[in-house]
Design a protein around this motif. Structure first.
Motif, short mmCIF file in Angstrom:
data_model
loop_
_atom_site.label_atom_id
_atom_site.label_comp_id
_atom_site.label_asym_id
_atom_site.label_seq_id
_atom_site.Cartn_x
_atom_site.Cartn_y
_atom_site.Cartn_z
N HIS A 287 0.14 24.08 -15.54
CA HIS A 287 1.60 24.02 -15.51
C HIS A 287 2.20 25.37 -15.90
N TYR A 288 1.65 25.96 -16.95
CA TYR A 288 2.14 27.27 -17.39
C TYR A 288 1.81 28.34 -16.34
N GLY A 289 0.64 28.25 -15.71
CA GLY A 289 0.29 29.19 -14.66
C GLY A 289 1.23 29.12 -13.49
N ALA A 290 1.62 27.92 -13.10
CA ALA A 290 2.55 27.76 -11.98
C ALA A 290 3.92 28.33 -12.32
N SER A 291 4.41 28.05 -13.52
CA SER A 291 5.74 28.54 -13.90
C SER A 291 5.73 30.06 -14.06
N THR A 292 4.65 30.62 -14.59
CA THR A 292 4.59 32.06 -14.77
C THR A 292 4.47 32.78 -13.43
N THR A 293 3.70 32.22 -12.51
CA THR A 293 3.62 32.80 -11.17
C THR A 293 4.97 32.77 -10.48
N PHE A 294 5.68 31.65 -10.60
CA PHE A 294 7.02 31.52 -10.03
C PHE A 294 7.92 32.60 -10.62
N ASP A 295 7.90 32.74 -11.95
CA ASP A 295 8.78 33.72 -12.61
C ASP A 295 8.42 35.15 -12.25
N TYR A 296 7.12 35.44 -12.14
CA TYR A 296 6.74 36.81 -11.78
C TYR A 296 7.31 37.19 -10.41
N PHE A 297 7.08 36.36 -9.41
CA PHE A 297 7.55 36.71 -8.08
C PHE A 297 9.08 36.76 -8.01
N LYS A 298 9.74 35.88 -8.75
CA LYS A 298 11.21 35.87 -8.69
C LYS A 298 11.80 37.04 -9.48
N ASN A 299 11.33 37.25 -10.69
CA ASN A 299 11.96 38.24 -11.57
C ASN A 299 11.50 39.67 -11.30
N VAL A 300 10.29 39.82 -10.79
CA VAL A 300 9.76 41.16 -10.56
C VAL A 300 9.85 41.57 -9.09
N GLN A 301 9.48 40.66 -8.20
CA GLN A 301 9.45 41.01 -6.78
C GLN A 301 10.63 40.45 -5.98
N GLY A 302 11.49 39.67 -6.62
CA GLY A 302 12.68 39.18 -5.95
C GLY A 302 12.43 38.08 -4.94
N ARG A 303 11.29 37.39 -5.07
CA ARG A 303 10.99 36.28 -4.16
C ARG A 303 11.20 34.96 -4.90
N ASN A 304 11.98 34.07 -4.32
CA ASN A 304 12.37 32.84 -4.98
C ASN A 304 11.32 31.75 -4.79
N GLY A 305 10.22 31.86 -5.51
CA GLY A 305 9.15 30.88 -5.44
C GLY A 305 8.15 31.21 -4.35
N ILE A 306 7.10 30.42 -4.29
CA ILE A 306 6.01 30.65 -3.36
C ILE A 306 6.51 30.69 -1.93
N PHE A 307 7.39 29.76 -1.57
CA PHE A 307 7.87 29.65 -0.20
C PHE A 307 9.14 30.44 0.04
N PHE A 389 -0.82 39.98 -16.42
CA PHE A 389 -0.10 40.99 -17.20
C PHE A 389 1.31 40.51 -17.54
N TYR A 390 1.95 39.80 -16.61
CA TYR A 390 3.30 39.30 -16.85
C TYR A 390 3.28 38.28 -17.99
N ALA A 391 2.27 37.43 -18.04
CA ALA A 391 2.15 36.46 -19.15
C ALA A 391 1.89 37.17 -20.47
N ASN A 392 1.06 38.22 -20.42
CA ASN A 392 0.78 39.05 -21.61
C ASN A 392 0.40 38.20 -22.82
N SER A 393 -0.57 37.32 -22.61
CA SER A 393 -0.99 36.39 -23.66
C SER A 393 -2.09 36.99 -24.52
N SER A 394 -1.95 36.84 -25.82
CA SER A 394 -3.01 37.29 -26.73
C SER A 394 -4.26 36.42 -26.60
N ALA A 395 -4.08 35.19 -26.06
CA ALA A 395 -5.22 34.31 -25.85
C ALA A 395 -6.02 34.69 -24.60
N ASP A 396 -5.39 35.38 -23.68
CA ASP A 396 -6.04 35.85 -22.45
C ASP A 396 -5.53 37.25 -22.19
N THR A 397 -6.10 38.22 -22.89
CA THR A 397 -5.63 39.60 -22.82
C THR A 397 -5.67 40.12 -21.39
#
Length: 535
Positions: A287-307, A389-397
């Protein structure tokens, strides 16, 4: 003779297609504020620019806009009413709506008979024989024109479904059979996995809680640690439905390969305990992976979700029995539980990798054979890494290793290395004539190596020691700039039949759009492609 060009809102009739071809910068007639309309006018006046004949028709499928305001209009193609495989192209326009160039997938103009010499039944049998995963009653065929390389040919396109060699990964294979000889022209799998099937030993249901409001929960995942989760509330408590990101939901397949996938619900909005023994723990990572992927593409690359339309995707966890893989099937994510059902493949770079296949499918539409297949897989590795890198988690460097957390090899080594792809024993780090004929998981090494060098430079770096193929020394421009260039090339210039040589041109153009023709970034892109033997 009249020529029909299809548009989203109707058709345009064009006459006199045999006209002189002006320079790419010539303004189209009847300029409008609609880039797609300008592009349609241009191709009806300049058919040679897109290798078109009088029997071709086109549909504008998408318009993308560059940061500088220029536009890129994608088209699909038919020939005498038949779909053209490899017939896609892009028309590029300046901010003043002047056409500046085209990107065309097919190599030659189409001139073929549409009368097949073999029957559909023969084509279906050939297609079934081309796939060990075939279900005899699942094949469907239709006539198409195959224009991906060389001289276009009439072919049958057959969809063959079933199960892949590992016995659990579903298969949806597209087989093209020559309509004159009956020979198989190509066979491509469309269920895409991060791990090559064989190298290691149902649609999501609506949320049962009928979510009515957004909420923020807390989850403890297997790999991602403790993270906030976007959830929903309903009559039955909380559910793993992300209403903030297009109702993406996470559900439990209960170690089946089909049937209802039950959306996770919970009474206190606290999910998982960090161990595979709590089924919600894998759901937290997914769930967190899906939301982070969505946010990365939207906030960094300007794409509103996978589709690109703001909708989320289902994430199905606990698929199959001891299933050591994950896959994207064109609509949703699915994760196995790994060896002994004790090692779910839900690490964040795996999630980002798989969902990037959806982005690629809905932008450039890269094929899954030849150089295009390697570029497809490399794109998923690149953005899986960028999501990490966008998640930047200390649990998964964050790093430039692919799948290092899921420990597929059982010795702590990753699936792939971006600094030197050859370290996995199978991937290519330098382009050669052997690359296009290799499995995309291995031919992707050229793109992965290129990206690492462009981001970090050659030699010893924070993230690995990266050699060059020509003995040169290259200086990186940073991963964010490198990713911006790659995404803009993917979104605006690449086509379904992309080669590594064409990707060089397209990334140079993307860097030019972003940073200017005389910029250090453009110089770095050129030098880095040379460093992986692509000229």
């Amino acid at each position: 003779m009249k020529k029909v060009i299809a548009a989203a809102g109707g058709t345009l009739l064009a006459t006199g297609l045999c006209v002189a071809v002006p320079s790419p910068g010539t303004a189209a007639t009847n300029p409008t504020s609609d880039p797609a309309a300008v592009a349609k006018d241009y191709i009806q006046e300049n058919p040679g620019r897109v290798r078109a004949g009088t029997d071709d028709a086109f549909t504008a499928t998408r318009t993308a806009t560059s940061p500088d305001g220029s536009s890129h209009v994608r088209f699909s193609r038919t020939y005498k009413g038949l779909p053209v495989v490899g017939g896609d192209f892009v028309v590029h326009l300046s901010t003043a709506e002047k056409v500046t160039g085209t990107s065309v997938a097919q190599a030659e103009k189409i001139a073929v008979s549409t009368a097949p010499k073999v029957t559909k039944g023969v084509a279906q049998q050939k297609a079934l024989g081309a796939s060990k995963a075939a279900s005899p009653d699942a094949a469907a065929s239709r006539l198409v024109v195959d224009a991906r390389s060389g001289t276009p040919a009439l072919a049958y396109r057959t969809v063959v479904t079933g199960v892949q060699a590992d016995g659990q990964t579903p298969s949806r294979r597209i087989v093209l059979t020559d309509a004159s000889s009956g020979s198989v022209r190509s066979s491509e799998e469309t269920i895409l996995t991060p791990i090559k099937v064989g190298t290691v030993s149902g649609a999501a249901s609506p949320a049962s809680a009928s979510p009515t409001a957004t909420a923020t929960g807390t989850g403890r995942g297997i790999f991602i640690g403790t993270v906030p989760l976007s959830t929903s509330t309903g009559s039955s408590g909380y559910s793993l439905v992300d209403a903030v990101r297009g109702n993406g939901r996470t559900c439990d397949l209960k170690n089946r390969t089909s049937g209802t996938c039950t959306t996770f619900t919970d009474a206190d909005n606290a999910w998982g305990n960090g161990s595979y023994t709590d089924r919600a723990s894998a759901a937290v990572d997914a769930h967190y992976g899906a939301s982070t992927t969505f946010d990365y593409f939207k906030n960094v690359q300007g794409r509103n979700g996978i589709f690109g339309n703001g909708t989320g995707v289902p994430s199905r966890v606990h698929y199959g029995n001891s299933y050591i893989n994950a896959f994207w099937d064109g609509a949703q994510m699915t994760y196995g539980d790994g060896s002994g059902n004790r090692a779910p493949l839900v690490a964040i770079d795996v999630a980002g990798h798989e969902m990037t296949h959806g982005v690629t499918e809905n932008t450039a539409g890269l094929g899954y054979s030849g150089d295009a297949g390697g570029l497809n897989e490399a794109t998923s590795d690149i953005f899986g890494t960028m999501v990490e890198f966008y998640a930047n988690s200390s649990a998964d460097t964050p790093d430039f290793l692919i799948g290092e957390k899921i420990d597929i090899n059982g010795d702590g080594t990753p699936l792939r290395y971006m600094d030197d792809p050859s370290k996995d024993g199978a991937s290519y780090r330098c382009w050669s004539s052997a690359v296009p004929g290799s499995d995309p998981h291995y031919s992707s090494g050229v793109g992965n190596h290129l990206f690492f060098l462009l981001a970090n430079g050659s030699g010893q770096t924070t993230y690995g020691n990266s050699p060059t193929c020509n003995g040169s020394t290259v200086t990186g421009i940073g991963r964010d700039k490198a990713a911006k260039i790659w995404f803009n090339a993917l979104d605006h210039y690449m086509t379904s039949t992309e080669t590594y040589a064409k990707a060089r041109l397209d990334t140079v153009q993307a860097a030019t759009d972003l940073y200017g023709a005389s910029s250090a970034e453009v110089a770095a892109v050129k030098a880095t492609w040379s460093a992986v033997n692509v000229s």
